[in-house]
Design a protein around this motif. Sequence first.
Motif, short mmCIF file in Angstrom:
data_model
loop_
_atom_site.label_atom_id
_atom_site.label_comp_id
_atom_site.label_asym_id
_atom_site.label_seq_id
_atom_site.Cartn_x
_atom_site.Cartn_y
_atom_site.Cartn_z
N GLU A 134 3.73 6.02 -5.33
CA GLU A 134 3.96 6.05 -6.77
C GLU A 134 2.71 6.34 -7.58
O GLU A 134 2.77 7.08 -8.56
CB GLU A 134 4.63 4.75 -7.21
N SER A 135 1.58 5.76 -7.19
CA SER A 135 0.37 6.00 -7.96
C SER A 135 -0.32 7.28 -7.51
O SER A 135 -0.74 8.09 -8.33
CB SER A 135 -0.59 4.82 -7.82
N ILE A 144 0.84 -1.20 0.00
CA ILE A 144 0.00 0.00 0.00
C ILE A 144 0.88 1.25 0.00
O ILE A 144 0.53 2.26 -0.61
CB ILE A 144 -0.96 -0.02 1.21
N TYR A 145 2.04 1.18 0.65
CA TYR A 145 2.93 2.34 0.66
C TYR A 145 3.44 2.68 -0.73
O TYR A 145 3.49 3.84 -1.12
CB TYR A 145 4.13 2.10 1.60
N HIS A 171 3.17 12.45 -0.55
CA HIS A 171 4.49 12.65 0.03
C HIS A 171 4.46 12.23 1.49
O HIS A 171 4.03 13.01 2.35
CB HIS A 171 4.91 14.11 -0.11
N MET A 172 4.89 11.03 1.76
CA MET A 172 4.91 10.56 3.14
C MET A 172 6.10 11.15 3.87
O MET A 172 7.22 11.14 3.36
CB MET A 172 4.95 9.04 3.17
#
Lengths: 235, 235
Positions: free
Chosen positions: A165-166, A159-160, A170-171
Amino acid sequence: MEVKYKVIAKEIEEDIIAGKYESSKKLPTVEELMDIYSVSRSTIRQAIKRLVEMGEIYQVQGSGIFIRQTSKEGYINLQCMRGLGVEFGAERIKTKVLELKVIKSDEEISEKMKCDIGTELYYIKRLRYIDNEPYIVEYSYYNKEIVPYINTEIAEKSIYTYMAESLKLHMGFADKVIYCEPLNYEHSNMLGLNEGEGSLTIEDTVFLTNGLISNTSKVICNYKYAKLLSLANFN
Amino acid sequence: MEVKYKVIAKEIEEDIIAGKYESSKKLPTVEELMDIYSVSRSTIRQAIKRLVEMGEIYQVQGSGIFIRQTSKEGYINLQCMRGLGVEFGAERIKTKVLELKVIKSDEEISEKMKCDIGTELYYIKRLRYIDNEPYIVEYSYYNKEIVPYINTEIAEKSIYTYMAESLKLHMGFADKVIYCEPLNYEHSNMLGLNEGEGSLTIEDTVFLTNGLISNTSKVICNYKYAKLLSLANFN
DNA sequence: AAGTGGTCTAGACCACCGT
DNA sequence: CGGTGGTCTAGACCACTTC
């Protein structure tokens, strides 16, 4: 990622992994690195600082920059969030999605996720295997306003990776609370352990770079396989 | 500690704790801080970076510097090593020294401490209480070449404080491996738990700033009271 | 467009390590 | 004392958020 100091840090890291400094355990001096990469002192120091934080190297004033010889093999790294697939290699991790549905946030979850009560959330329950051994049971909640869509196919992978990417999210950072809790009947069954045995449990709260909380998770680990690694500093 | 950026970081931290920014949850801008402290931009940014690493604040490009509202109350902080007394207040911690002797390093410990076999080490076994509840059992080994003297009185208080303040050792960083292990009979008794219940266990390796290993410890925590806190980043 | 943090430069001087 | 990392300055320009 195209900024100079990150690129340089990555190159130095690759050199280290490739064994370029294996004999000396020592990196070139700051001055030499400035020449090698044709950048200023502070850019080199930013790159070096990054590698220090990642636990790759340490610096000794007046002496040099040395390789930190800590084996990171097989450990879940607490400093840097990457997801199990990246940490261990996607081919070793298998994921079974047990539940996936949209719910409305109740008081307890709203408190944790700092969102309004009634906010729509994805609720996902997964069982993840490493090398075909049951490894973790995970309960997670994703704020649907931030992560508008998740399906089983996505939840079976990372999921990350999907978020980064999708969705181009911005984590930024995460709080992790770690403790040990006796397994209940259901979890002990899922992990192939006995009720009442301990579990290593991690509660994650993940923040985007803008400070919003995208998700929280509770991860119950099989104590036989899970080892965490943390690199601390004295201040 | 007298360098500018550390002093400024400390002052800002005290302001945060004192509640100076409680209403806005936002710090002054970098520019304003430059004026307030009459220093250059990079000095402010070094101070800010320090507070980011300590999990006090986070920065949002184009927006500002915000207070990170994570409760650190009651948790053992994994990022920054300080010893239990400093973490919880010396008055809450009591320590019983169960064993303290000089031994010679065997192969296993030499491997961990990267010292020669036969090197003299202090071996210390302690039981530590928090609020009079048994909290941790600790086994530790100190390299006598680095820490030449420890007695029971010192071991009953904080060995870290002793190393830093009396011996003027510069502690740099530490590796921590965290896992969960079933309690054996002895440890379960000591902690007032049952054999086979889980324990949160931490193995520490402590390095001086010059890269030498001063000590290693194995800390077996009472799962009912011990919670760890870790602050992660995405890279 | 204005405000605010992020990156980068060039250069100076200090503090510590080892010879 | 020479080598090497640590701190600090002054200033420029870029990237992102907010209005």
